[in-house]
Design an enzyme around this catalytic site. Structure first.
Site, PDB file in Angstrom:
ATOM      1  N   LEU A   9       5.692 -26.187   3.904  1.00 19.70           N
ATOM      2  CA  LEU A   9       6.442 -27.365   3.378  1.00 19.70           C
ATOM      3  C   LEU A   9       5.829 -27.680   1.973  1.00 19.70           C
ATOM      4  O   LEU A   9       6.675 -28.635   1.417  1.00 19.70           O
ATOM      5  CB  LEU A   9       6.194 -28.358   4.226  1.00 19.70           C
ATOM      6  N   ASP A  30      -4.359 -20.126   5.267  1.00 22.00           N
ATOM      7  CA  ASP A  30      -3.363 -19.049   5.088  1.00 22.00           C
ATOM      8  C   ASP A  30      -2.795 -18.984   3.732  1.00 22.00           C
ATOM      9  O   ASP A  30      -2.628 -19.767   2.597  1.00 22.00           O
ATOM     10  CB  ASP A  30      -2.179 -19.659   5.897  1.00 22.00           C
ATOM     11  N   HIS A  36      -5.148 -15.436   8.049  1.00 24.47           N
ATOM     12  CA  HIS A  36      -4.453 -14.482   7.436  1.00 24.47           C
ATOM     13  C   HIS A  36      -5.157 -13.339   7.198  1.00 24.47           C
ATOM     14  O   HIS A  36      -6.057 -13.481   6.438  1.00 24.47           O
ATOM     15  CB  HIS A  36      -4.064 -15.445   6.174  1.00 24.47           C
ATOM     16  N   HIS A  77       1.179 -13.592  11.054  1.00 21.89           N
ATOM     17  CA  HIS A  77       1.819 -12.734  10.754  1.00 21.89           C
ATOM     18  C   HIS A  77       1.421 -11.128  10.663  1.00 21.89           C
ATOM     19  O   HIS A  77       1.225 -10.557   9.953  1.00 21.89           O
ATOM     20  CB  HIS A  77       2.196 -12.789   9.505  1.00 21.89           C
ATOM     21  N   ASP A  89       6.718 -18.154   9.127  1.00 23.64           N
ATOM     22  CA  ASP A  89       6.042 -17.946   7.933  1.00 23.64           C
ATOM     23  C   ASP A  89       6.981 -18.106   6.680  1.00 23.64           C
ATOM     24  O   ASP A  89       7.365 -17.999   5.673  1.00 23.64           O
ATOM     25  CB  ASP A  89       5.703 -16.577   7.363  1.00 23.64           C
ATOM     26  N   HIS A 109      10.394 -20.853  -2.355  1.00 23.09           N
ATOM     27  CA  HIS A 109       9.836 -20.946  -3.500  1.00 23.09           C
ATOM     28  C   HIS A 109      11.061 -21.245  -4.434  1.00 23.09           C
ATOM     29  O   HIS A 109      12.081 -20.774  -4.489  1.00 23.09           O
ATOM     30  CB  HIS A 109       9.598 -19.527  -3.985  1.00 23.09           C
TER      31      HIS A 109
END
Lengths: 456, 331
Positions: free
Chosen positions: A48, A137, A164, A217, A322, A326
């Site tokens: 976020l 992460d 991660h 992920h 995920d 951007h």
């Protein structure tokens, strides 16, 4: 509003046709035939970006985007500036989430101070402040001894560590999956081994500590195989996969825009990579589109199929987006320079429903991985939230159609099928697609109970 | 065969006919270059911007000579001479290029794919003069021209490429140009400098991998040595330059394993004594100087062809008369 004759799917994947009350308002009933009602989806993994990167996303825009994607609960990752590594920051993030009155925002706190991988954050205190899990992460905890301590403390805090998984010595300066496509494009590769060796290390440490380890992920067939074995051995490990790793392949970096199931519908997949332009049906994009740059990278079709198998047999516990929005200036650069990440929280469900339609997996398994699966990872009871989905509604992914500030998705321009048309969080209708709802109001009389309500 | 490309970014999606067309035009340009007055008016009034974001002398001068021989106006943007080193983004440069109104942008860039980025965003025609490890299409074409002059038709010919294939845009463009012309390629070099997919059997059509360079060279029709960058040693990909020279360097003994008279090429600049012995580099098999001349001809051919693309900006203002003139030049 009451939806008549909808397909309601529960968090355990079972389904029945029923009537569902949405909210408490007295608007006319809606013909629910063809609609799906699902429990509110839970996203274990979203960025976020607040505080620090508000040009890319804020808690408010991210939580609204989540809701439009059907996620009524989102776990916010800690790689902000500053990182979420103190009780005050955790509380502030949670407060901003509440203020947004959209999806429920659950803070994930950093494992190490400043996410620097050097010194543990105060995990027990962070949990008391409201952190639902710990993760650095964006970066792995490289130091195995420190990672061991993190698991020990997270165990005391009764929270999972979300790791991660990446061996950074092996991934090096790679920007895409290392394979035939990276060889052709001349881009430095990230080998599957960079993920698999990290997964193997982390599983060994989870076994040593007995703590709850959640692998973020997971993207390769080999990594999933390690998780499968670890689970069979009774090690406390869970894992998530992303919608983009379930639908896209490394061919997308070279310009393909075909979902993994599209070129090979009804046919057995080719053994050797075929040139995409050989198939006139296959949509084409531009090569080196930085919207395809994501970490872990888009993998091969064989990896994608392995992830679906893992989803079917329960090796995969959750589908997490995920979501990595951007600002355009981080993506409108050379491929090697561009930031990693796909803005995916609003397209996830449509892509997954299309995959189910194409026969990649069962709807029940997908719903479980979006609801009860992630709830179990967080060791929480699934909330009573509901979402209404029109699985037949087609829409085009455009910058304007996305509520997220991040328009960085390789799906831009693509037509998707399946859209969330309402979301109820904590008993409150917090999102409603009015046009889609009005479109459902059939002729009078066809909708049961409509007249009675109109007379009141 | 008519030319319809707006850009020259890589030859990986080119047909054999397109490659043949460029080679034919290049041969015509070689005749122009052999004249006492090495200049034709084909691109008079057009602007060619040479955008070199990565150091290069040879390729830049080759393009500059090519553009000048076609009477184009040229200007140069280089990394050291512009604001790229001061933090200007590629997007900023694109806006500048667009404002300059260049007809053709020739670009060299350290990032693979950068020419695609620029081509998407400018109205000029773009020629890739080398992007990262990805492609160097004019080098592939000039190598094809050089090999064809020496070997005749390339159908069935086996050409060995030795060295750092992983980091080599030359190797990729050679593959994408020579294979459609019917040649077979054998790659050789240390496994650390080979794309892992290619080393493990997922090879492009027409390409084989043979780790042992002696076996690769046995009976081959030609060899192309690649430049070895010294910084590969720092990355742990090479134990030492000596080890490389001994194991993969082109010595006189090694090149003698090829068919009699089989030629030796190198894209330059050479590290003599490392990837190639001086005696080989300057010996009777060497076509290395020939490659330089052919480079100018190939670049002239492409600049000219791009100015004939129907509807392309590089063709703007160029009426029928200009095009006729251009054809005459190439005829």
């Amino acid at each position: 509003m009451i939806l008549e004759e909808v397909r309601r799917i529960e968090a355990d994947g079972t389904e029945r046709t029923t009537s569902v009350r949405i909210g408490s308002d007295m608007s006319p009933n809606v013909d629910g035939r063809g609609l799906l009602v699902l429990p509110g989806l839970i996203d274990l993994h979203a960025h976020l970006r607040e505080p620090g990167y508000e040009e890319s996303e804020t808690v408010a825009t991210g939580a609204r985007a989540a809701l439009r994607g059907g996620f009524t609960t989102v776990c916010a990752m800690a790689n902000t500036m500053p990182a979420i590594d103190s009780p005050g920051l955790v509380a502030e993030l949670a407060a901003r989430g509440r203020d947004a009155r959209a999806a429920r925002v659950l803070p994930v706190a950093a494992i190490t101070r400043g996410r620097e991988g050097k010194q543990l954050a105060d995990l027990v205190e962070l949990a008391a402040a409201g952190a639902v899990a710990f993760s650095d992460d964006g970066d792995p905890v490289d130091d195995a001894r420190l990672f061991r301590s993190a698991l020990e403390y997270a165990h005391a805090a009764r929270r999972p560590v979300m790791e991660h998984v990446q061996d950074r010595a092996l991934s090096g300066r790679g920007v895409m999956h290392e394979g035939a496509v990276s060889a052709a494009l001349g881009l430095p590769g990230i080998p599957a081994a960079a993920e698999e060796s990290a997964v193997a290390r982390d599983i060994a440490i989870a076994k040593l500590t007995g703590a709850r380890l959640h692998l973020q992920h997971v993207s390769t067939a080999g990594a999933l195989e390690l998780v499968r074995h670890a689970k069979a051995d009774g090690i406390s490990v869970t894992c998530e996969v992303t919608p983009h790793h379930l639908a896209l392949t490394d061919e997308w970096v070279g310009g393909s825009r075909a979902f993994v199931w599209e070129p090979m519908r009804g046919a057995s997949p080719p053994q050797t990579p075929q040139k995409v332009e050989d198939d006139p049906q296959t949509p084409r994009g531009v090569p080196y589109d930085s919207a395809t740059k994501v970490n872990p990278p888009l993998r091969t079709a064989a990896d994608v199929r392995a992830l679906w198998r893992g989803l079917a047999d329960g090796t995969v516990d959750a589908i997490a987006t995920d979501h990595a929005p951007h600002a355009s200036f981080r993506k409108d650069v050379e491929y090697a320079e561009a930031a990693f990440g796909i803005s995916g929280i609003e397209t996830a469900l449509a892509v997954l429903l299309m995959a189910v339609d194409a026969g990649m997996g069962e709807l029940g398994a997908v719903v479980r991985a979006l609801t009860s699966g992630p709830a179990r990872v967080l060791d929480m009871r699934g909330p009573d939230d509901l979402i209404v989905v029109d699985p037949a509604l087609e829409w085009t992914v455009t910058a304007g159609a996305l509520a997220s500030k991040g328009k960085n998705t390789p799906l831009l321009g693509r037509r998707l099928r399946g859209k969330v048309i309402a979301a109820v969080v904590e008993g409150e209708v917090r999102y409603r697609d009015e046009t889609a709802m009005q479109g459902r109001a059939g002729p009078p009389g066809r909708i049961k109970g409509a007249e009675a309500i109109a007379r009141r | 065969m008519t030319w319809s490309r707006r850009h020259v970014l890589a030859t990986d999606d080119w047909s054999r006919d397109e490659i043949e067309l460029v080679l034919q035009q290049s041969e015509a340009m070689l005749e122009v270059l052999a004249r006492p007055m090495r200049r034709t008016p084909a691109l008079r009034g057009r602007t060619v911007v040479l955008f070199f974001a990565e150091a290069s002398t040879r390729t830049r001068i080759s393009f500059e000579l090519a553009a000048k021989a076609l009477s184009a106006d040229t200007s140069i943007i280089t990394a050291s001479g512009s604001s790229i080193e001061k933090g200007e983004t590629l997007f900023d440069t694109v806006r500048t290029l667009e404002a300059l109104g260049a007809d053709i942008v020739v670009m060299r860039h350290g990032a693979a794919g950068a020419p695609y980025f620029v081509a998407e965003r400018v109205s000029s025609a773009v020629i890739n003069a080398g992007d990262g490890w990805h492609a160097h299409p004019t080098q592939g074409l000039l190598d094809a021209l050089t090999l064809r002059t020496s070997l005749g038709a390339l159908e069935g010919k086996r050409i060995v490429i030795v060295g750092d294939v992983l980091h080599s845009r030359v190797a990729r463009s050679d593959i994408h140009t020579l294979v459609p012309l019917g040649a077979r390629i054998t790659l050789s070099g240390p496994a650390t400098l080979m794309p892992s997919a290619w080393r493990c059997g997922q090879l492009p059509a027409g390409v084989a991998f043979e780790e042992d360079v002696d076996r690769a060279l046995d009976g081959a029709d030609a060899v192309i040595a690649l430049r070895l960058q010294r910084e590969r040693m720092d990355a742990g990909l090479l134990p030492s330059l000596r080890e490389y020279a001994l194991t993969w360097g082109l010595s006189e003994v090694r090149v003698a394993r090829m068919r009699p008279g089989a030629p030796v090429l190198h894209p330059g600049p050479m590290n003599e004594g490392i990837e190639i012995e001086a005696a080989v580099a300057h010996g009777p098999r060497s076509l290395i100087e020939r490659q330089v001349t052919n480079g100018v001809a190939v670049r002239m051919a492409l600049l000219h062809l791009l100015s004939t693309t129907p509807g392309a900006p590089a063709a703007r203002g160029g009426g029928e008369a200009d095009r006729r003139e251009g054809k005459e030049v190439a005829a």
